[in-house]
Design an enzyme around this catalytic site. Sequence first.
Site, PDB file in Angstrom:
ATOM      1  N   GLN A 115       0.804  -0.724  -0.021  1.00 13.26           N
ATOM      2  CA  GLN A 115      -0.046  -0.056  -0.096  1.00 13.26           C
ATOM      3  C   GLN A 115       0.844   1.464  -0.177  1.00 13.26           C
ATOM      4  O   GLN A 115       1.611   1.402   1.194  1.00 13.26           O
ATOM      5  CB  GLN A 115      -0.618  -0.077   1.322  1.00 13.26           C
ATOM      6  CG  GLN A 115      -1.848   1.390   1.484  1.00 13.26           C
ATOM      7  CD  GLN A 115      -2.672   1.280   2.390  1.00 13.26           C
ATOM      8  OE1 GLN A 115      -2.539   0.592   3.354  1.00 13.26           O
ATOM      9  NE2 GLN A 115      -3.370   1.956   2.372  1.00 13.26           N
ATOM     10  N   GLY A 116       0.751   1.752  -1.199  1.00 13.63           N
ATOM     11  CA  GLY A 116       1.747   3.801  -0.915  1.00 13.63           C
ATOM     12  C   GLY A 116       1.022   4.043  -0.746  1.00 13.63           C
ATOM     13  O   GLY A 116       1.065   5.317  -1.943  1.00 13.63           O
ATOM     14  N   SER A 118       1.211   6.274   2.087  1.00 18.59           N
ATOM     15  CA  SER A 118       2.062   8.070   3.572  1.00 18.59           C
ATOM     16  C   SER A 118       3.585   8.415   2.245  1.00 18.59           C
ATOM     17  O   SER A 118       3.802   7.054   2.258  1.00 18.59           O
ATOM     18  CB  SER A 118       2.673   6.615   5.106  1.00 18.59           C
ATOM     19  OG  SER A 118       1.373   6.120   5.413  1.00 18.59           O
ATOM     20  N   SER A 150       3.914  -1.265   4.250  1.00 23.31           N
ATOM     21  CA  SER A 150       4.874  -2.541   4.869  1.00 23.31           C
ATOM     22  C   SER A 150       4.875  -3.796   3.924  1.00 23.31           C
ATOM     23  O   SER A 150       4.060  -3.939   2.497  1.00 23.31           O
ATOM     24  CB  SER A 150       3.148  -3.074   5.511  1.00 23.31           C
ATOM     25  OG  SER A 150       3.644  -2.160   6.848  1.00 23.31           O
ATOM     26  N   GLU A 234     -10.370  -1.860   5.735  1.00 19.66           N
ATOM     27  CA  GLU A 234      -9.264  -2.074   6.268  1.00 19.66           C
ATOM     28  C   GLU A 234      -9.918  -3.410   7.783  1.00 19.66           C
ATOM     29  O   GLU A 234      -9.058  -3.020   8.037  1.00 19.66           O
ATOM     30  CB  GLU A 234      -8.468  -0.827   7.428  1.00 19.66           C
ATOM     31  CG  GLU A 234      -7.491   0.110   5.806  1.00 19.66           C
ATOM     32  CD  GLU A 234      -6.522   0.254   6.395  1.00 19.66           C
ATOM     33  OE1 GLU A 234      -5.341   1.026   6.173  1.00 19.66           O
ATOM     34  OE2 GLU A 234      -6.020   0.012   7.791  1.00 19.66           O
TER      35      GLU A 234
HETATM   36  C1  LIG Z   1       3.140  -0.404  11.440  1.00 25.40           C
HETATM   37  C2  LIG Z   1       3.221   0.667  11.179  1.00 25.40           C
HETATM   38  C3  LIG Z   1       2.419   0.023   9.086  1.00 25.40           C
HETATM   39  C4  LIG Z   1       2.314   0.653   8.551  1.00 25.40           C
HETATM   40  N1  LIG Z   1       1.922   0.621   6.886  1.00 25.40           N
HETATM   41  C5  LIG Z   1       1.505   1.403   6.283  1.00 25.40           C
HETATM   42  C6  LIG Z   1       1.319   0.467   4.862  1.00 25.40           C
HETATM   43  O1  LIG Z   1       1.686   0.222   4.526  1.00 25.40           O
HETATM   44  N2  LIG Z   1       1.616   1.498   3.173  1.00 25.40           N
HETATM   45  C7  LIG Z   1       1.038   3.178   4.520  1.00 25.40           C
HETATM   46  O2  LIG Z   1       1.085   3.928   3.235  1.00 25.40           O
HETATM   47  N3  LIG Z   1       1.237   2.999   5.500  1.00 25.40           N
HETATM   48  C8  LIG Z   1       1.344   3.142   6.523  1.00 25.40           C
HETATM   49  N4  LIG Z   1       1.945   2.879   7.169  1.00 25.40           N
HETATM   50  C9  LIG Z   1       1.646   4.562   7.934  1.00 25.40           C
HETATM   51  C10 LIG Z   1       0.262   5.012   8.930  1.00 25.40           C
HETATM   52  O3  LIG Z   1      -0.254   5.028   8.062  1.00 25.40           O
HETATM   53  C11 LIG Z   1       1.321   6.193   9.552  1.00 25.40           C
HETATM   54  O4  LIG Z   1       2.647   6.092  10.238  1.00 25.40           O
HETATM   55  C12 LIG Z   1      -0.163   6.809  10.863  1.00 25.40           C
HETATM   56  O5  LIG Z   1      -0.855   7.543   9.103  1.00 25.40           O
HETATM   57  C13 LIG Z   1       0.589   8.772  10.804  1.00 25.40           C
HETATM   58  O6  LIG Z   1       1.212   9.362  10.225  1.00 25.40           O
HETATM   59  P1  LIG Z   1       2.991   9.669   9.912  1.00 25.40           P
HETATM   60  O7  LIG Z   1       3.667   8.699  10.432  1.00 25.40           O
HETATM   61  O8  LIG Z   1       3.929  10.420   8.648  1.00 25.40           O
HETATM   62  O9  LIG Z   1       2.160  10.953  11.492  1.00 25.40           O
HETATM   63  P2  LIG Z   1       2.073  12.152  11.557  1.00 25.40           P
HETATM   64  O10 LIG Z   1       0.934  12.380  11.024  1.00 25.40           O
HETATM   65  O11 LIG Z   1       3.054  13.236  11.277  1.00 25.40           O
HETATM   66  O12 LIG Z   1       1.591  12.171  13.438  1.00 25.40           O
HETATM   67  C14 LIG Z   1       2.290  12.391  14.050  1.00 25.40           C
HETATM   68  C15 LIG Z   1       2.285  12.806  15.486  1.00 25.40           C
HETATM   69  O13 LIG Z   1       0.970  14.159  14.876  1.00 25.40           O
HETATM   70  C16 LIG Z   1      -0.534  13.630  15.060  1.00 25.40           C
HETATM   71  N5  LIG Z   1      -1.223  14.254  14.402  1.00 25.40           N
HETATM   72  C17 LIG Z   1      -1.299  14.611  13.634  1.00 25.40           C
HETATM   73  N6  LIG Z   1      -2.341  14.641  12.776  1.00 25.40           N
HETATM   74  C18 LIG Z   1      -3.030  15.624  13.739  1.00 25.40           C
HETATM   75  C19 LIG Z   1      -4.218  15.984  13.932  1.00 25.40           C
HETATM   76  N7  LIG Z   1      -4.551  16.843  12.917  1.00 25.40           N
HETATM   77  N8  LIG Z   1      -4.919  16.380  15.043  1.00 25.40           N
HETATM   78  C20 LIG Z   1      -3.992  16.075  16.293  1.00 25.40           C
HETATM   79  N9  LIG Z   1      -3.046  14.636  16.308  1.00 25.40           N
HETATM   80  C21 LIG Z   1      -2.104  14.975  15.207  1.00 25.40           C
HETATM   81  C22 LIG Z   1      -0.259  12.450  15.681  1.00 25.40           C
HETATM   82  O14 LIG Z   1      -1.486  11.503  16.257  1.00 25.40           O
HETATM   83  C23 LIG Z   1       0.544  11.658  16.385  1.00 25.40           C
HETATM   84  O15 LIG Z   1       1.047  11.525  17.116  1.00 25.40           O
HETATM   85  C24 LIG Z   1       2.177   2.432   8.594  1.00 25.40           C
HETATM   86  C25 LIG Z   1       2.789   2.721   9.629  1.00 25.40           C
HETATM   87  C26 LIG Z   1       3.199   1.835  11.119  1.00 25.40           C
HETATM   88  C27 LIG Z   1       3.054   2.173  12.480  1.00 25.40           C
END
Ligand SMILES: Cc1cc2nc3c(=O)[nH]c(=O)nc-3n(C[C@H](O)[C@H](O)[C@H](O)COP(=O)(O)OP(=O)(O)OC[C@H]3O[C@@H](n4cnc5c(N)ncnc54)[C@H](O)[C@@H]3O)c2cc1C
Length: 382
Positions: A115-116, A118, A150, A234
């Site tokens: 899944q592309g 993030s 992932s 999901e």
């Molecule tokens: C184990 C794992 C597997 C994953 N697999 C995939 C995958 O296969 N494909 C894929 O595309 N992605 C994948 N992801 C990514 C996942 O979807 C993102 O980590 C998630 O959407 C959060 O985005 P970020 O990491 O950029 O954090 P950010 O969005 O930068 O958030 C950082 C912090 O800020 C908080 N925050 C952000 N915006 C707000 C708001 N508006 N109000 C309050 N708080 C806020 C968040 O809750 C968090 O605590 C995976 C992540 C994990 C941990």
Amino acid sequence: MDFGFSAQDEAFRAEARAWLSEHAEGGQDRRVWERTLGKAGWIGLGWGESGYGNRSATLTQQVVWAEEYARSGAPPRSGHIGEKLLAPTLLAHGTESQKSRFLPPVAAGDELWCQGYSEPGAGSDLAGVRTAAVREGAGYRITGQKIWTSLAHDADWCFVLARTEPGSRRHHGLSFLLVPMDQPGRIEVRPIRQLTGTSDFNEVFFDGARARVEHVVGGEGGGWKVAMSLLGFERGVSTLAQQIGFAEELERVVRAAVASGAVRDAVVRERLVRQWAELRAMRWNALRTLGSSGNAGASSVAKLLWGGWHQRLGELAMQVRGPAAGVGPVDWSPATPYELDSLQHLFLFSRADTIYGGSDQVQRTIIAERVLGLPREPKGVV
Ligand SMILES: Cc1cc2nc3c(=O)[nH]c(=O)nc-3n(C[C@H](O)[C@H](O)[C@H](O)COP(=O)(O)OP(=O)(O)OC[C@H]3O[C@@H](n4cnc5c(N)ncnc54)[C@H](O)[C@@H]3O)c2cc1C
């Protein structure tokens, strides 16, 4: 309300259990295992009357299969992204030729997906996607970076959310493209090493990667709608299976508490009982909402509950071990690359549970706005 299973469901359970006990072994090659599942007709149970799945199973039978799978000790699935996310999305939004090209290899366990979505600057705020797909001849040329992808290191295909309209903003001008991963020099997959020592996800770099025009799902510019619809798939049946796994982990933590003597501590006993009671509540909640899609906020409530529950279980597992938690593993196996036993692995991996699939904060915002009707979050403040 009757949560029982019918006689047909129980017959289905007996068949699933017998097959799994004959074929499932913990350490087998994941790709071979996917093909074994596909050949025996266990992939695509939830694809209904589409004609593309294998056997057609009712919703309760899908629950039975998921429960038996979780109990069997079979390897974690590497085909679930294709089966549970891409397939229902194609059934809802794909053209006939996209369905007939992509669904049969998923049902056979032959093609694996990732899944592309993030990117370094687009996680919770997915509309910030910057990866660009520029029209070139009979296809697109893709440039940009995805992260946390992932299983990209094993995948044959990736569904990529990319910007096809240069200069477009937010959720406008995005498309959902099906991209083959085998493009040496144009796609590079770099594993990310995690706290647990394993590398389940990756950075993926696209440097002029190609996708075909007929492999855009939902039409050029229609990517946001398709991407959001996929996120709705999901959860569901898999939540109940996940709870079978949780129940087994809780039992393991109880055994560890008995073994270390921590169980004599009243606070520990109270926390263990609380975990048990909350797990029961989550199960009834999952059964109650099973099959009811479109229930505003239900999936956010479920995600918020289980993510926090699992993280607390991991912390409790370390507490009951006492100082021994930080030292050597009790039941180390070669499947964990460095010396972590299953409870240490639970503690470390469960840190991610409140992030992926939408973080806790994001779920609370959804509940606040869509269920409680609170004023919308001001944009651009955070
Ligand atoms: C184990 C794992 C597997 C994953 N697999 C995939 C995958 O296969 N494909 C894929 O595309 N992605 C994948 N992801 C990514 C996942 O979807 C993102 O980590 C998630 O959407 C959060 O985005 P970020 O990491 O950029 O954090 P950010 O969005 O930068 O958030 C950082 C912090 O800020 C908080 N925050 C952000 N915006 C707000 C708001 N508006 N109000 C309050 N708080 C806020 C968040 O809750 C968090 O605590 C995976 C992540 C994990 C941990």
